[in-house]
Scaffold this motif. Structure first.
Motif, mmCIF file in Angstrom:
data_model
loop_
_atom_site.group_PDB
_atom_site.id
_atom_site.type_symbol
_atom_site.label_atom_id
_atom_site.label_comp_id
_atom_site.label_asym_id
_atom_site.label_seq_id
_atom_site.Cartn_x
_atom_site.Cartn_y
_atom_site.Cartn_z
ATOM 1 N N ASP A 50 0.543 -4.607 2.316
ATOM 2 C CA ASP A 50 1.753 -3.831 2.621
ATOM 3 C C ASP A 50 2.961 -4.407 1.885
ATOM 4 N N ARG A 51 3.132 -5.729 1.987
ATOM 5 C CA ARG A 51 4.316 -6.341 1.379
ATOM 6 C C ARG A 51 4.242 -6.351 -0.149
ATOM 7 N N VAL A 52 3.037 -6.539 -0.708
ATOM 8 C CA VAL A 52 2.917 -6.479 -2.168
ATOM 9 C C VAL A 52 3.201 -5.053 -2.646
ATOM 10 N N ALA A 53 2.679 -4.066 -1.912
ATOM 11 C CA ALA A 53 2.918 -2.666 -2.297
ATOM 12 C C ALA A 53 4.413 -2.357 -2.277
ATOM 13 N N THR A 54 5.109 -2.883 -1.287
ATOM 14 C CA THR A 54 6.561 -2.670 -1.217
ATOM 15 C C THR A 54 7.259 -3.378 -2.378
ATOM 16 N N THR A 55 6.795 -4.571 -2.678
ATOM 17 C CA THR A 55 7.415 -5.376 -3.749
ATOM 18 C C THR A 55 7.289 -4.694 -5.110
ATOM 19 N N VAL A 56 6.131 -4.083 -5.380
ATOM 20 C CA VAL A 56 5.906 -3.523 -6.729
ATOM 21 C C VAL A 56 6.213 -2.024 -6.806
ATOM 22 N N LYS A 57 6.674 -1.479 -5.697
ATOM 23 C CA LYS A 57 6.938 -0.032 -5.635
ATOM 24 C C LYS A 57 7.861 0.412 -6.778
ATOM 25 N N GLY A 58 7.535 1.536 -7.373
ATOM 26 C CA GLY A 58 8.388 2.067 -8.440
ATOM 27 C C GLY A 58 8.022 1.517 -9.814
ATOM 28 N N GLY A 59 7.121 0.548 -9.854
ATOM 29 C CA GLY A 59 6.705 -0.023 -11.132
ATOM 30 C C GLY A 59 5.282 0.397 -11.479
ATOM 31 N N ALA A 60 4.712 -0.324 -12.446
ATOM 32 C CA ALA A 60 3.391 0.071 -12.963
ATOM 33 C C ALA A 60 2.238 -0.612 -12.240
ATOM 34 N N MET A 84 -7.098 2.327 6.476
ATOM 35 C CA MET A 84 -6.047 1.331 6.730
ATOM 36 C C MET A 84 -5.500 0.776 5.416
ATOM 37 N N LEU A 85 -6.385 0.612 4.432
ATOM 38 C CA LEU A 85 -5.922 0.127 3.123
ATOM 39 C C LEU A 85 -4.983 1.149 2.491
ATOM 40 N N THR A 86 -5.382 2.416 2.560
ATOM 41 C CA THR A 86 -4.522 3.473 2.005
ATOM 42 C C THR A 86 -3.179 3.475 2.718
ATOM 43 N N ASP A 87 -3.253 3.368 4.036
ATOM 44 C CA ASP A 87 -2.032 3.381 4.850
ATOM 45 C C ASP A 87 -1.102 2.220 4.490
ATOM 46 N N ALA A 88 -1.702 1.088 4.117
ATOM 47 C CA ALA A 88 -0.899 -0.095 3.783
ATOM 48 C C ALA A 88 -0.324 -0.024 2.377
ATOM 49 N N GLY A 89 -0.788 0.944 1.582
ATOM 50 C CA GLY A 89 -0.224 1.094 0.242
ATOM 51 C C GLY A 89 -1.200 0.822 -0.882
ATOM 52 N N ALA A 90 -2.486 0.634 -0.545
ATOM 53 C CA ALA A 90 -3.483 0.388 -1.595
ATOM 54 C C ALA A 90 -3.948 1.702 -2.204
ATOM 55 N N SER A 91 -4.341 1.630 -3.475
ATOM 56 C CA SER A 91 -4.938 2.803 -4.123
ATOM 57 C C SER A 91 -6.316 2.480 -4.697
ATOM 58 N N LEU A 92 -6.695 1.219 -4.654
ATOM 59 C CA LEU A 92 -8.018 0.799 -5.130
ATOM 60 C C LEU A 92 -8.650 -0.128 -4.100
ATOM 61 N N VAL A 93 -9.936 -0.386 -4.263
ATOM 62 C CA VAL A 93 -10.580 -1.405 -3.422
ATOM 63 C C VAL A 93 -11.780 -1.993 -4.167
ATOM 64 N N ILE A 94 -11.870 -3.316 -4.136
ATOM 65 C CA ILE A 94 -13.040 -4.017 -4.692
ATOM 66 C C ILE A 94 -14.160 -3.937 -3.661
#
Ligand SMILES: O=C(COP(=O)(O)O)[C@@H](O)CO
Length: 249
Positions: A50-60, A84-94
């Motif tokens: 969640d916090r990483v997604a917020t940090t990089v929001k708007g970038g590549a 839950m991953l999608t909800d937290a801001g993820a778009s991929l998953v290993i």
């Protein structure tokens, strides 16, 4: 062979606390200033998505998880679902990382089921395969990896975005890497297994290489036929190192 844009994904594994957000911020700023010639993703531990997604929001920089459960929700203590991953801001998953196959007993069938769950949640799965040192020394690397591809890719997969990552277990975190010829041989076999399993749908998804990728060896590995990117562990924890790999594309 048509090659899609390369994907460089960093797997932070069980590393990262709030202080690590500075690395995500540094990565975002560097790519804002000088865009990458590839897709870039970081896969932090679930607590930081969640916090990483917020940090990089708007970038590549894209954000991914490191695993997901097959179920959407329920009594599965300690687990995280794809939703839950999608909800937290993820778009991929290993999925199917060798550390999960070896340490948590995940089978190819488990990985295929998780892949379906991830796709249903709108995530792009990165499906990991790779042989152990014993399997390579026995001359079984291609057969083992091909069988993992066949078993881990759901037959229904078609048209959705996904990637396969070839990660020889003996190269992970050891500083050892296969020769470029060995990488080319296995990536060719992975592609053949993808096409055999999925038909045309198996032709274009990128095949990443993972295992001791660092700035000093990334350029030569990324030039190998059928290497469509990299899945990076240790060298993704520091933005400067990760950028060295990204700039090698
Ligand atoms: O495990 C991986 C490789 O780790 P390295 O530390 O780069 O050897 C791969 O999944 C990236 O996490």
């Amino acid at each position: 062979m048509k090659q899609s844009v390369k994907l460089i994904a960093g797997n932070w594994k069980m590393n990262g606390v709030a202080g690590s957000l500075a690395e995500a911020e540094a990565l975002k700023q560097a790519l804002d200033a000088e865009p990458a010639a590839c897709r870039v993703a970081v896969c932090p531990p679930a607590t930081l998505i969640d916090r990483v997604a917020t940090t990089v929001k708007g970038g590549a920089v894209e954000v991914g998880g490191q695993d997901c459960h097959v179920e959407v929700c329920g009594a599965f203590t300690g687990c995280v679902s794809a939703e839950m991953l999608t909800d937290a801001g993820a778009s991929l998953v290993i999925l199917g990382h060798s550390e999960r196959r070896a340490g948590f007993g995940e089978t190819d069938a488990d990985v295929a089921a998780k892949t379906e769950a991830a796709l249903a949640a709108g995530l792009e799965p990165i499906i990991c395969v790779g042989e152990t040192l014993e399997q390579r020394q026995a001359g079984d690397a291609v057969a083992v990896v091909s069988a993992q591809v066949t078993g881990s890719l759901p037959e229904s997969l078609s048209g959705e975005a996904f990637a396969v990552a070839y990660e020889p277990v003996w190269a992970i975190g050891t500083g050892l890497t296969p020769t470029l010829e060995q990488i080319e041989e296995v990536h060719g076999a992975v592609r053949a297994a993808m096409v055999a399993r999925l038909g045309e749908g198996g032709r274009t998804a990128p095949i990443l290489y993972g295992g001791s990728v660092k700035p000093s060896n990334a350029a030569e590995i990324l030039k190998v036929a059928e290497v469509g990117g990299a899945l990076v562990g240790g060298a993704s924890l520091k933005a400067a190192d990760f950028l060295g790999i990204i700039r090698a594309v």
